[in-house]
Write a protein that holds these residues in place. Structure first.
Motif, mmCIF file in Angstrom:
data_model
loop_
_atom_site.group_PDB
_atom_site.id
_atom_site.type_symbol
_atom_site.label_atom_id
_atom_site.label_comp_id
_atom_site.label_asym_id
_atom_site.label_seq_id
_atom_site.Cartn_x
_atom_site.Cartn_y
_atom_site.Cartn_z
ATOM 1 N N ALA A 8 9.736 41.691 4.342
ATOM 2 C CA ALA A 8 11.133 41.468 3.988
ATOM 3 C C ALA A 8 11.531 42.272 2.756
ATOM 4 O O ALA A 8 12.609 42.885 2.709
ATOM 5 N N GLU A 9 10.652 42.297 1.754
ATOM 6 C CA GLU A 9 10.959 43.040 0.527
ATOM 7 C C GLU A 9 10.959 44.535 0.795
ATOM 8 O O GLU A 9 11.815 45.275 0.293
ATOM 9 N N LYS A 10 10.015 44.993 1.602
ATOM 10 C CA LYS A 10 9.940 46.424 1.872
ATOM 11 C C LYS A 10 11.125 46.886 2.712
ATOM 12 O O LYS A 10 11.692 47.960 2.479
ATOM 13 N N GLU B 171 9.764 60.569 3.318
ATOM 14 C CA GLU B 171 9.173 60.147 4.590
ATOM 15 C C GLU B 171 9.523 58.718 4.998
ATOM 16 O O GLU B 171 9.767 58.468 6.192
ATOM 17 N N PRO B 172 9.560 57.745 4.061
ATOM 18 C CA PRO B 172 9.904 56.382 4.500
ATOM 19 C C PRO B 172 11.240 56.302 5.230
ATOM 20 O O PRO B 172 11.406 55.505 6.157
ATOM 21 N N ALA B 173 12.209 57.137 4.830
ATOM 22 C CA ALA B 173 13.532 57.094 5.460
ATOM 23 C C ALA B 173 13.500 57.587 6.905
ATOM 24 O O ALA B 173 14.419 57.309 7.684
ATOM 25 N N LEU B 174 12.452 58.331 7.278
ATOM 26 C CA LEU B 174 12.356 58.868 8.638
ATOM 27 C C LEU B 174 11.792 57.856 9.628
ATOM 28 O O LEU B 174 11.795 58.101 10.836
ATOM 29 N N GLY C 288 15.781 52.500 -2.066
ATOM 30 C CA GLY C 288 15.618 53.610 -2.986
ATOM 31 C C GLY C 288 14.734 54.700 -2.413
ATOM 32 O O GLY C 288 14.176 54.580 -1.319
ATOM 33 N N PRO C 289 14.580 55.797 -3.146
ATOM 34 C CA PRO C 289 13.704 56.887 -2.697
ATOM 35 C C PRO C 289 12.234 56.492 -2.839
ATOM 36 O O PRO C 289 11.874 55.644 -3.657
ATOM 37 N N GLY C 290 11.376 57.093 -2.035
ATOM 38 C CA GLY C 290 9.947 56.820 -2.121
ATOM 39 C C GLY C 290 9.530 55.626 -1.289
ATOM 40 O O GLY C 290 10.320 55.035 -0.551
ATOM 41 N N ASP C 291 8.273 55.276 -1.430
ATOM 42 C CA ASP C 291 7.661 54.217 -0.628
ATOM 43 C C ASP C 291 7.296 53.045 -1.535
ATOM 44 O O ASP C 291 6.385 53.143 -2.363
ATOM 45 N N LEU C 292 7.995 51.938 -1.385
ATOM 46 C CA LEU C 292 7.706 50.741 -2.180
ATOM 47 C C LEU C 292 6.404 50.117 -1.688
ATOM 48 O O LEU C 292 6.286 49.744 -0.519
ATOM 49 N N GLY D 193 9.141 46.267 -12.206
ATOM 50 C CA GLY D 193 7.690 46.312 -12.351
ATOM 51 C C GLY D 193 6.954 46.643 -11.070
ATOM 52 O O GLY D 193 5.731 46.533 -11.003
ATOM 53 N N ARG D 194 7.684 47.088 -10.043
ATOM 54 C CA ARG D 194 7.064 47.402 -8.759
ATOM 55 C C ARG D 194 6.667 48.867 -8.691
ATOM 56 O O ARG D 194 7.319 49.732 -9.267
ATOM 57 N N ILE D 195 5.581 49.145 -7.947
ATOM 58 C CA ILE D 195 5.092 50.512 -7.792
ATOM 59 C C ILE D 195 5.793 51.168 -6.611
ATOM 60 O O ILE D 195 5.872 50.606 -5.516
ATOM 61 N N VAL D 196 6.325 52.368 -6.858
ATOM 62 C CA VAL D 196 6.956 53.166 -5.807
ATOM 63 C C VAL D 196 6.210 54.495 -5.732
ATOM 64 O O VAL D 196 6.107 55.209 -6.732
#
Length: 498
Positions: free
Chosen positions: A324-326, A410-413, A331-335, A385-388
């Motif tokens: 659900a959070e992911k 890549e995550p957006a694809l 935003g940009p990048g991979d959470l 405080g989350r890693i992206v």
């Protein structure tokens, strides 16, 4: 550097739990047609670990010793781990399929007192040939590196059994305190391999973190095959089922077992979902990137929760994120989630993600101890405080003098109908590159519909928009079956006629 060992060593706790209710199942195996059978009970596993400890003690293995381990994951490998841990030695994990040159270099670095290998590993490595009088390694020029002993059933040409003549004798008291526990080989050239050294403290910390994440309940099965699944689950009194190899059998196994928790790699999840698998409880995945779409498909297949785990050989696990959070992240990048308890994260001047914590490796073999692990990932820590993650440092594509980091886009694809997607660079001459999206559609998906779904995310990529989109199966590589960027780039070049 790893914290000093404290109370709560999960391996010690496991050794105690196995002696309680010894008749209860410990490890389950997939039977015919996806059924489940007991591979070993708690008491049998405890007895096997003690037998291996006696045998290794008879070989002279003790505190500070090194045992090479080339045993497939399962009860025997777990019993070897418990035996090595009890004696205060360290296990060097060997991949017999790595090839003779790589294997030779790794053995030279680790210098094991004895190599334990099952028959399959010996056959893969070429060891299952008539061996020398002392059962030494049969590969060229390896005789000086120590003997080999067979764990489990022997095939013709295998080394002598580990426990020949070593079933009796007095065992020393279990070793307490910290010290080296495991050597796991990772990146590095054939001539200069690199090996991660974990201490008893860092392994215990990592397993405690897994136990806190999964929260296994006694006597309810867990499905998974890695040590970081087996040990915390068994220590909590939960039996562990080893996943069936066939996706179809694995789907039947999930249905019949109804596990409280499941750990499968992303490739395993994709294959079993294609077989119509239904999940129960919490599902975890790692060892390779897991998209929000994949986690969503797992939830739709019945899972109460679907988690992606960010981990490295040097620190397992480091962060985790639920579907659900992911899925809500725009935003940009991979959470990949917030750092797990005790894990600290920061970036260096080049934008590389650095991690530290009690579960971090102590050092690389032959090198000095370091507090921070250089992940090789470009990343950031957001305001929450989350890693992206923004891609691997070395995966950067240079196009028109612009540095493009694939992990940002890549995550957006991973839109509906897309199984996997990579952005790779294809040489275009004069040191420049073309940026190509290699997209693998879900089995049975309409290619026209996939291209239409990709239009919006491609338009939002701005100057990082790829020059071409290739629809093809993304090549996978390595033991964890991660997407192979080099092979994907070669595939893209072939498809584009470059």
């Amino acid at each position: 550097m790893a914290d000093q060992k404290g109370d709560g060593d999960v391996l010690d706790e496991l050794a105690r739990v196995l002696r309680k209710a010894p008749e209860r199942p410990a490890v389950l195996r997939a039977g015919r047609n996806g059924g489940v059978r007991t591979a070993v009970t708690r008491g049998e596993l405890a007895d096997l670990a003690e037998r291996y400890a006696r045998a290794l003690h008879a070989w002279g293995v003790g505190v500070g010793g090194t045992v090479g381990v080339a045993v497939r994951p399962g009860p025997r490998a777990l019993a070897v781990l418990l035996a090595v841990h009890r004696l205060g030695a360290r296990g060097a994990v060997l991949d017999p399929g790595a090839g003779p040159d790589v294997l030779r270099a790794r053995l030279v670095l680790a210098r094991p007192d004895v190599v334990l290998a099952d028959a399959t590993a010996q056959a893969v490595a070429g060891w299952a040939r008539p061996l020398a009088r002392r059962a030494q390694l049969a590969l060229p020029d390896l005789a000086e590196l120590g003997p080999v002993a067979t764990v489990g059933p022997r095939w013709p040409g295998c080394a002598a059994p580990l426990d020949d003549g070593a079933r009796s004798g007095v065992l020393p008291r279990p070793v307490d305190g910290d010290g080296d526990a495991a050597i796991v080989f990772t990146s590095g050239t054939t001539s200069q391999p690199r090996a991660v050294v974990h201490t008893r403290a860092s392994l215990a910390a990592g397993m405690r973190t897994v136990a806190g994440l999964v929260r296994p309940v006694a006597d309810r099965p867990v499905l998974g095959g890695t040590f970081f699944v087996l040990v915390p689950s068994l220590a909590s009194g939960a039996p562990v089922a080893l996943p069936a190899r066939s996706p179809r059998a694995l789907a039947r196994q999930l249905r019949r077992l109804a596990p409280q928790a499941t750990y499968l790699t992303p490739p395993q999840l994709r294959r079993v979902l294609a077989e119509g698998a239904a999940f129960t409880g919490r599902v975890w995945t790692g060892s390779a990137p897991a998209s929000a779409d994949l986690l969503t498909r797992v939830r739709r297949a019945g899972a109460d929760e679907a988690w992606g785990v960010y981990a490295l050989t040097e620190l397992f696990p480091a962060a985790a994120v639920e579907q659900a959070e992911k899925a809500a992240y725009e935003g940009p990048g991979d959470l990949v989630g917030a750092p797990l308890p005790g894990v600290r994260a920061r970036t260096d001047a080049a934008g590389q993600l650095l991690l530290a914590g009690p579960g971090a490796r102590d050092r690389y073999l032959g090198e000095t101890a370091e507090e921070w692990v250089a992940t090789g990932d470009r990343g950031s820590v957001d305001a929450g405080g989350r890693i992206v993650l923004e891609g691997r440092m070395k995966d950067m594509v240079l196009r028109d003098a612009e540095n493009i980091y694939p992990g940002l886009y890549e995550p957006a694809l991973h839109v509906a109908g897309v199984e996997l997607a990579l952005l790779v660079g294809v040489p275009a001459g004069d040191g420049d590159e073309r940026l190509v999206a290699v997209v693998q559609p879900v089995a049975g998906a309409d290619e026209g519909a996939v291209r239409a779904a990709l239009a919006a995310p491609l338009a939002r990529m701005g100057t990082a928009r790829p020059d071409a989109v290739v629809l093809a199966e993304v090549p996978l590589g390595g033991r964890s079956r991660k997407p192979d960027r080099g092979a994907a780039a070669r595939l893209a070049a072939e498809r584009l006629g470059r």
